[in-house]
Design a protein around this motif. Structure first.
Motif, PDB file in Angstrom:
ATOM      1  N   GLY A 199     -47.451  22.589   4.545  1.00 48.78           N
ATOM      2  CA  GLY A 199     -48.164  21.394   4.121  1.00 48.78           C
ATOM      3  C   GLY A 199     -47.549  20.756   2.892  1.00 48.78           C
ATOM      4  O   GLY A 199     -47.611  19.545   2.712  1.00 48.78           O
ATOM      5  N   ALA A 245     -47.014  16.634   1.953  1.00 46.60           N
ATOM      6  CA  ALA A 245     -47.906  15.988   0.991  1.00 46.60           C
ATOM      7  C   ALA A 245     -47.163  14.951   0.164  1.00 46.60           C
ATOM      8  O   ALA A 245     -46.108  15.209  -0.404  1.00 46.60           O
ATOM      9  CB  ALA A 245     -48.530  17.028   0.069  1.00 46.60           C
ATOM     10  N   THR A 274     -52.258  15.961   5.735  1.00 48.68           N
ATOM     11  CA  THR A 274     -52.206  16.189   4.290  1.00 48.68           C
ATOM     12  C   THR A 274     -52.686  14.947   3.547  1.00 48.68           C
ATOM     13  O   THR A 274     -52.501  13.812   4.008  1.00 48.68           O
ATOM     14  CB  THR A 274     -50.774  16.529   3.836  1.00 48.68           C
TER      15      THR A 274
END
Length: 662
Positions: free
Chosen positions: A116, A120, A174
Motif C-alpha cells: 500500500g 499512497a 489507498t
C-alpha cells in the motif's frame, strides 16, 4: 483353566462393561474433509477434517460371550478391515492424493500484491502540480514514481514453474494527505508556500496463468486528486487507466507438457490410490491370517503338551504304587517324576506362547489395542482349524506367473512410478533451455476534472480593440483587461468523461519487448537433467529385475508349499509311529520287559513328534498365506472387497455359532 477362574473372569468383564462407557458406539462414519458450502466464501474457508476414529466397531463386542471372543477366519478378517489402525491410516492416502491433485492443478505462485505504501499519494502524469512537473520531466522531492516498469517482477517467474492457474484478483485502495513546501516564485506570489494534496488511488487487477507457459493480466487504475494549488486548471481531477498485458515463455517453461507435468503425475497417483490401498490391505490380511492360524496351532500345541503331561503324570502315579508295594526301586520313580516336571515346563511355555499370540491378534483386530477392558480380558477362541487338502491342484507354473503379473500391486505401482518419473523429467530437460520471454501490453488513459480559471502572472493585459486572444486564454472574470487560462473543454467533466476517453482509446500506449537470459556453461541444469535420466534408467533396470524376481518367487513358493505338505505328512506319520512305540513300550514295561528309562524316553519322543506335527501344520498354513500373497490373490481367495476395506465397514453380519464349546 479351572471353572472357578472362568466364572471370576466373566464377572470381572461384566462389571467392567457396566462401569466403562464404550467409545466404539460413537465412531464417526466418514473421514472425508467437508468443504464449506457458502457461495464464494467457500473459497476462503478451510475444509473441516473429521476427528480420527479411535473406537472399535460393534462387531467385536457382538462376538464376545462369557469372557471369550469366538472367531472364524472371516470374522477375524472383518474385524481387521473395520478396526485395524494401519488400514485406518492408509484410508487417508487417497484423500491426500485428491488434495495433492487440487494443489498442483492450481499451478505455481505469482508475485505478491504491491504494498500500500507504493500506492499512497501517487498521482498520474499531468494531474495536479506534481503530475504536471513529472509530465514535464521535472524531478520533485517527496513524490512517487509511477512508471509501471514491472518487467523484472514478471521475468522472475520465467522457468519450468507452472504459472498460477487460479485467477488472482488484486485490489488496492489507498488514501493520503500530503503537504509539499513550494519555493516556486509563482506560488510565493500567490501566497501559497504549502501545497496540500488529498489523493485516493485505486488499483484493481486480475491475472490468469496460461498452462502453455505465460500469464495474462488486466489492470484498472484510477487516481483522484484534490489540492489547493492556484495553478490547477482541473481540480478536483480523476485520471483512470485501463491496461492489458501478456507475458509468455518461448524456450524454458514453454509448452503444455512441461507446465502440466505435476498435474499429470498427481492424476496418475490418484488413479493408483485403489491399487496402493489394495496392496496395504493384502499385507494386513496376510498378517492377520498368519496370526489367526498361529493361534490355532498354539491351541493344538497346548493340547499336545497337556496330553504329554497327563501321560507322564499317570506313569508317575503308577510307579509310586509299585514302589509302595515293593516291586520297583525308588530311583525309577524319581526318573518318572523328572519327566512330569519337564512336561509341566513344556506346557507352561506353550501356554505363554498362546497368550502372547492372543495379545498380538487382539492388537491387530482393535484400534485401541487392549485399552478396551472387554477385549483385554477376553480369551480368543478360534472356530476354524487349519485344513490341509489332500491335493493342492496348482495350475501350471506359467499360469501362476501370469496371475502374479496381473495382480501384484507392488509391480504395478513400480511401473506407474517409472512413468511418473519420465513425466517429471520433462521439467529438468526443459530447464536446460535458456530463458526467453516475450512481453506485450496496451493501455489507455483518461483525464477529467472540474474546470478552474487561473490568472496569468505576466502579459495578462488585453489591449483595447484587440481580438487576437490566444487559444486557452480568456478575459478574467471581473477584470476584462486581464487574461486567465482555462482548461480544454474536452477534459472538463466527471469520472464518466475520463472513462469515455479510456474506452475510446483517445490516449493509447503500447509496449512490447523480449527477455533473453542464457546461463553460461549451464552446468546445474545439465546435471539435473542428466541425473534424472540416469535415475530413470536405473529404475527401468530395477523394474526388470523385480519382474524377473517375480518368476523366481512364484517358483520358490510352489516348491515351499510342496515341501510344507511333505513335511506335514511326514510329521503325522512320525507322530503316529511314536504313539505306537509308546504304547508298545508301556505294555512291555507292564510285563517287566522294559525299564522306566525306556518308557520316559519314549514319552519324550512322542512329545517331540507332536510338537513337530504342530510346527509342520503352521509351516503349511504360513506357506499357503505366503503363496497367495506372492500371487496377489489374497483378497480374492478370502472374499475381501477393497471397497469395503476402504469404507471400513463390512456388510456381512457376524453371528456366534449355536455351539460355542471347544
Amino acid at each position: 483353566m479351572r471353572l472357578s477362574d472362568s466364572v471370576h473372569r466373566g464377572l470381572a468383564v461384566t462389571l467392567a462393561a457396566a462401569c466403562v462407557t464404550p467409545v466404539w458406539s460413537q465412531v464417526p462414519q466418514d473421514i472425508t474433509p467437508a468443504r464449506p458450502q457458502t457461495p464464494m466464501l467457500r473459497w476462503y474457508e478451510a475444509p473441516v477434517v473429521p476427528p480420527v476414529r479411535t473406537g472399535n466397531s460393534l462387531r467385536i463386542h457382538d462376538l464376545i460371550r462369557a469372557g471369550k471372543l469366538y472367531l472364524t477366519v472371516q470374522d477375524a478378517i472383518a474385524l481387521t478391515l473395520e478396526n485395524n489402525i494401519d488400514l485406518e491410516s492408509a484410508r487417508y492416502n487417497p484423500l491426500l492424493n485428491e488434495w495433492n491433485l487440487e494443489l498442483f492443478s492450481a499451478g505455481g505462485a505469482l508475485p505478491g500484491v504491491p504494498s500500500g505504501s507504493s500506492q499512497a499519494g501517487s498521482v498520474a502524469s499531468g494531474q495536479g502540480v506534481n503530475g504536471s512537473q513529472a509530465a514535464a520531466g521535472v524531478s520533485t522531492g517527496g513524490t512517487n514514481s509511477n512508471n509501471n516498469n514491472t518487467a523484472n517482477a514478471t521475468i522472475s517467474q520465467i522457468g519450468p514453474v507452472t504459472p498460477s492457474l487460479d485467477p488472482t484478483v488484486q485490489i488496492a485502495e489507498t488514501f493520503s494527505h500530503k503537504s509539499y513546501l513550494q519555493p516556486d516564485l509563482v506560488f510565493i506570489q500567490a501566497g501559497q508556500y504549502n501545497i496540500i494534496d488529498l489523493t485516493r488511488n485505486n488499483s484493481t487487477s486480475i491475472t490468469e496463468g496460461l498452462i502453455s507457459g505465460g500469464q495474462v493480466s488486466a489492470t484498472f487504475k484510477n487516481s483522484y486528486l484534490n489540492e489547493n494549488a492556484v495553478t490547477d486548471l482541473l481540480n478536483p481531477s480523476s485520471s483512470p487507466t485501463l491496461s492489458l498485458s501478456i507475458q509468455h515463455n518461448f524456450l524454458q517453461g514453454f509448452g503444455v507438457g512441461v507446465n502440466s507435468r505435476n498435474i499429470v503425475v498427481a492424476k496418475n497417483t490418484l488413479a493408483m490410490s485403489d491399487t496402493v490401498f489394495k496392496g496395504q490391505v493384502i499385507s494386513v490380511i496376510a498378517n492377520v491370517l498368519t496370526l489367526y492360524y498361529g493361534l490355532v496351532a498354539d491351541y493344538e500345541d497346548v493340547k499336545a503338551k497337556q496330553s504329554a503331561l497327563d501321560v507322564a503324570q499317570k506313569f508317575y502315579e503308577d510307579n509310586k504304587k509299585q514302589v509302595q508295594i515293593g516291586t520297583m526301586a525308588p530311583l525309577d520313580v524319581t526318573t518318572a517324576e523328572a519327566q512330569v516336571a519337564s512336561s509341566q515346563q513344556d506346557l507352561i511355555v506353550s501356554q505363554t506362547t498362546l497368550q502372547q499370540q492372543q495379545v498380538s491378534l487382539k492388537n491387530t483386530l482393535s484400534r485401541n489395542g487392549l485399552a478396551d477392558p472387554l477385549l483385554a480380558e477376553a480369551d480368543i477362541v478360534p472356530l476354524d482349524r487349519i485344513e490341509i487338502p489332500e491335493h493342492d491342484n496348482l495350475p501350471p507354473l506359467k499360469d501362476l506367473i501370469a496371475t502374479a503379473r496381473t495382480n501384484r500391486t507392488d509391480l504395478i505401482i513400480e511401473a506407474e512410478n517409472l512413468k511418473n518419473s519420465e513425466i517429471t523429467a520433462t521439467g529438468t530437460a526443459n530447464a536446460v533451455l535458456p530463458q526467453l520471454a516475450g512481453l506485450a501490453s496496451a493501455s489507455a488513459q483518461g483525464l477529467s476534472g472540474d474546470a478552474r480559471v487561473v490568472p496569468l502572472v505576466s502579459g495578462s493585459e488585453v489591449k483595447a480593440g484587440s481580438s487576437g486572444i490566444p487559444a486557452g486564454l480568456v478575459p478574467c472574470p471581473g477584470n476584462p483587461k486581464a487574461l486567465c487560462e482555462v482548461p480544454n473543454s474536452y477534459f472538463v467533466g466527471g469520472i464518466g468523461t475520463a472513462l469515455g476517453q479510456v474506452f475510446r482509446r483517445n490516449f493509447p500506449s503500447e509496449r512490447a519487448g523480449a527477455f533473453l537470459a542464457p546461463t553460461v556453461r549451464n552446468r546445474q541444469a545439465l546435471a539435473d537433467a542428466t541425473i534424472d535420466q540416469l535415475t530413470i534408467r536405473q529404475n527401468e533396470l530395477q523394474l526388470r529385475k523385480d519382474q524377473n524376481q517375480l518368476v523366481v518367487d512364484v517358483a520358490n513358493q510352489v516348491i515351499g508349499l510342496q515341501q510344507a505338505r511333505t513335511r506335514y505328512e511326514a510329521a503325522v506319520r512320525n507322530r503316529i509311529l511314536e504313539q505306537q512305540l509308546l504304547d508298545a513300550e508301556q505294555k512291555k514295561f507292564s510285563l517287566g520287559a522294559s525299564t522306566t528309562y525306556n518308557v520316559v524316553q519314549q514319552q519324550r519322543d512322542l512329545a517331540t513328534a507332536q510338537s513337530s506335527e504342530v510346527a509342520a501344520l503352521v509351516a503349511y498354513s504360513t506357506a499357503r498365506v505366503s503363496f497367495d500373497q506372492t500371487l496377489g490373490t489374497t483378497l480374492e481367495n478370502n472374499h475381501v472387497s477393497v471397497q469395503e476395506a476402504l469404507s471400513g465397514h463390512v456388510s456381512r453380519l457376524s453371528a456366534l455359532p449355536a455351539n460355542t464349546g471347544n
